[in-house]
Design a protein around this motif. Structure first.
Motif, short mmCIF file in Angstrom:
data_model
loop_
_atom_site.label_atom_id
_atom_site.label_comp_id
_atom_site.label_asym_id
_atom_site.label_seq_id
_atom_site.Cartn_x
_atom_site.Cartn_y
_atom_site.Cartn_z
N ALA A 7 25.58 -15.58 75.91
CA ALA A 7 26.02 -16.38 74.77
C ALA A 7 24.88 -17.31 74.39
N ASP A 8 24.62 -17.44 73.10
CA ASP A 8 23.52 -18.28 72.60
C ASP A 8 23.88 -18.71 71.18
N PHE A 9 24.26 -19.97 71.02
CA PHE A 9 24.67 -20.44 69.70
C PHE A 9 24.42 -21.94 69.58
N VAL A 10 24.49 -22.44 68.36
CA VAL A 10 24.34 -23.87 68.09
C VAL A 10 25.72 -24.48 67.94
N GLY A 11 25.95 -25.61 68.61
CA GLY A 11 27.24 -26.26 68.53
C GLY A 11 27.16 -27.72 68.93
N ARG A 12 28.30 -28.38 68.92
CA ARG A 12 28.35 -29.79 69.33
C ARG A 12 28.84 -29.88 70.77
N PHE A 13 28.29 -30.83 71.51
CA PHE A 13 28.69 -31.00 72.90
C PHE A 13 28.40 -32.42 73.36
N HIS A 14 28.96 -32.74 74.52
CA HIS A 14 28.69 -34.03 75.16
C HIS A 14 28.56 -33.81 76.66
N ALA A 21 28.20 -42.37 72.78
CA ALA A 21 29.56 -41.90 73.03
C ALA A 21 29.89 -40.67 72.19
N GLU A 22 29.16 -40.50 71.10
CA GLU A 22 29.43 -39.39 70.20
C GLU A 22 28.75 -38.11 70.67
N PRO A 23 29.34 -36.95 70.36
CA PRO A 23 28.71 -35.68 70.72
C PRO A 23 27.44 -35.46 69.91
N VAL A 24 26.60 -34.55 70.40
CA VAL A 24 25.35 -34.21 69.72
C VAL A 24 25.38 -32.73 69.37
N THR A 25 24.53 -32.34 68.46
CA THR A 25 24.39 -30.93 68.09
C THR A 25 23.17 -30.35 68.77
N GLY A 26 23.34 -29.19 69.38
CA GLY A 26 22.22 -28.57 70.08
C GLY A 26 22.49 -27.11 70.37
N ARG A 27 21.66 -26.56 71.21
CA ARG A 27 21.75 -25.14 71.54
C ARG A 27 22.54 -24.97 72.83
N ILE A 28 23.42 -23.97 72.83
CA ILE A 28 24.27 -23.68 73.99
C ILE A 28 23.95 -22.27 74.45
N LEU A 29 23.44 -22.16 75.68
CA LEU A 29 23.06 -20.86 76.22
C LEU A 29 23.79 -20.62 77.53
N LEU A 30 24.33 -19.42 77.68
CA LEU A 30 25.03 -19.03 78.90
C LEU A 30 24.44 -17.74 79.42
N SER A 31 24.03 -17.75 80.70
CA SER A 31 23.57 -16.53 81.37
C SER A 31 24.51 -16.27 82.54
N LEU A 37 22.72 -26.68 78.01
CA LEU A 37 23.03 -27.39 76.78
C LEU A 37 21.80 -28.23 76.43
N ALA A 38 21.17 -27.96 75.30
CA ALA A 38 19.86 -28.56 75.02
C ALA A 38 19.74 -29.06 73.59
N THR A 39 19.05 -30.17 73.45
CA THR A 39 18.61 -30.68 72.15
C THR A 39 17.09 -30.85 72.23
N GLY A 40 16.51 -31.42 71.18
CA GLY A 40 15.07 -31.67 71.22
C GLY A 40 14.70 -32.79 72.18
N ALA A 64 37.96 -38.50 72.53
CA ALA A 64 38.95 -37.69 71.83
C ALA A 64 38.79 -37.73 70.32
N GLU A 65 38.42 -38.88 69.76
CA GLU A 65 38.33 -39.00 68.30
C GLU A 65 37.18 -38.20 67.72
N PHE A 66 36.22 -37.78 68.56
CA PHE A 66 35.04 -37.08 68.05
C PHE A 66 35.16 -35.56 68.09
N PHE A 67 36.16 -35.04 68.79
CA PHE A 67 36.25 -33.60 69.01
C PHE A 67 37.52 -33.00 68.42
N SER A 68 37.45 -31.72 68.07
CA SER A 68 38.66 -30.98 67.71
C SER A 68 38.94 -29.96 68.81
N ASP A 69 38.69 -28.67 68.60
CA ASP A 69 38.93 -27.66 69.64
C ASP A 69 37.79 -27.67 70.64
#
Length: 289
Positions: A7-14, A21-31, A37-40, A64-69
């Protein structure tokens, strides 16, 4: 990450490495070995051997206020327990959950007793070593003594207990599931407690989804009677086998059950769906209490 990514996609995470306190957007890779979970600015690497638990939609109150699913992953970091929260939308969360569990558990050698019970009666099945394989909606066991699958939508209950398997007492999962109009019980144990817990979590998530689908449904006595009659006929029957009165009234009841996805038509008549089996199992348990 040198190994192949599943799996290799861009998403929000914390993660613990995120300073705000807020999530960031970055790359999510699963092997097959790690989740990255990486940003610059930083990179959080989670060895899959350190993963303790996985859940859907469970987010610390402060976030909780920063995330949906979400998919929330608990993992060991030295003597500490940390969490990583990954956000997705609808089917993306479900898809990532399935892929993640598949990477964690597929290919494991397990000890299985199947079926340990058939229709509530203990069988003389012996235990055997098999390979566990997960795919969307299915738990498959391959190997010694014949392959079989458990439709995860057909799981009616499960629990953890100690059982004698492979010559010694081990913690194990007992899974009750609908098959061919009856209930089978399958007992499974994994090589270590962490992986047994992860399989238990996977089953709990699948079972919870089925129960949520049934929560909003209501049933008349006639609908329950038709489901129980179909169950008693082995889960498959023709219309004439279900008639208890006027044929038109019976057709109306069956149409209502089709609309609720509790029965489906087959060449030889009709059969219970996994949801229908779950409703009957709950009804039988209530009657026997």
């Amino acid at each position: 990450m040198s190994e192949t990514a599943v799996a290799d996609f861009v998403g929000r995470f914390h993660t613990a490495d995120v300073e705000s306190a807020e999530p960031v957007t970055g790359r999510i890779l699963l092997s097959h070995k790690r989740l990255v979970l990486a940003t610059g600015d930083f990179k959080t690497t989670i060895p899959l051997s350190n993963v303790i638990d996985i859940n859907l939609g469970t987010v610390p109150p402060a976030l909780a206020e920063f995330f949906s699913d979400t998919v929330t992953i608990a993992y060991a970091d030295g003597d500490s327990k940390r969490t990583a929260i990954i956000e997705g939308k609808g089917e993306n969360v479900e898809r990532f959950k399935t892929v993640f569990f598949k990477v964690l558990l597929s290919g494991q050698t397990v000890i299985v007793k199947h079926p340990a019970k058939r229709g509530g009666r203990v069988t003389d099945a012996g235990d055997r070593k098999m390979k566990l394989k997960l795919s969307e909606g299915t738990l498959r066991l391959d190997g010694n003594g014949g392959d079989f699958e458990i439709d995860l939508g057909s799981v009616t209950s499960f629990g953890r207990e100690k059982r004698n398997l492979g010559g010694k007492t081990r913690p194990a999962l007992t899974v009750d599931h609908a098959s061919g109009g009856t209930t089978l019980s399958t007992i499974i144990t994994l090589p270590n407690n962490r992986k047994l817990n992860l399989l238990g979590r996977f089953l709990k998530l699948e079972y919870s989804e089925l129960m949520e689908e049934l929560e909003d449904l209501t049933f008349t006595e006639e609908q329950i009677e038709a489901l129980v009659t179909l169950y008693s006929a082995g889960g498959r029957a023709k219309l004439q086998d279900l008639l208890t009165g006027d044929v038109n009234e019976t057709q109306v009841i069956l149409d209502q059950l089709r609309d609720k996805e509790l029965i489906e038509d087959i060449e030889t008549g009709m059969k219970l769906t996994a949801k229908g089996q779950a409703v009957v199992s709950d009804h039988i348990e209530d009657v026997n209490m």
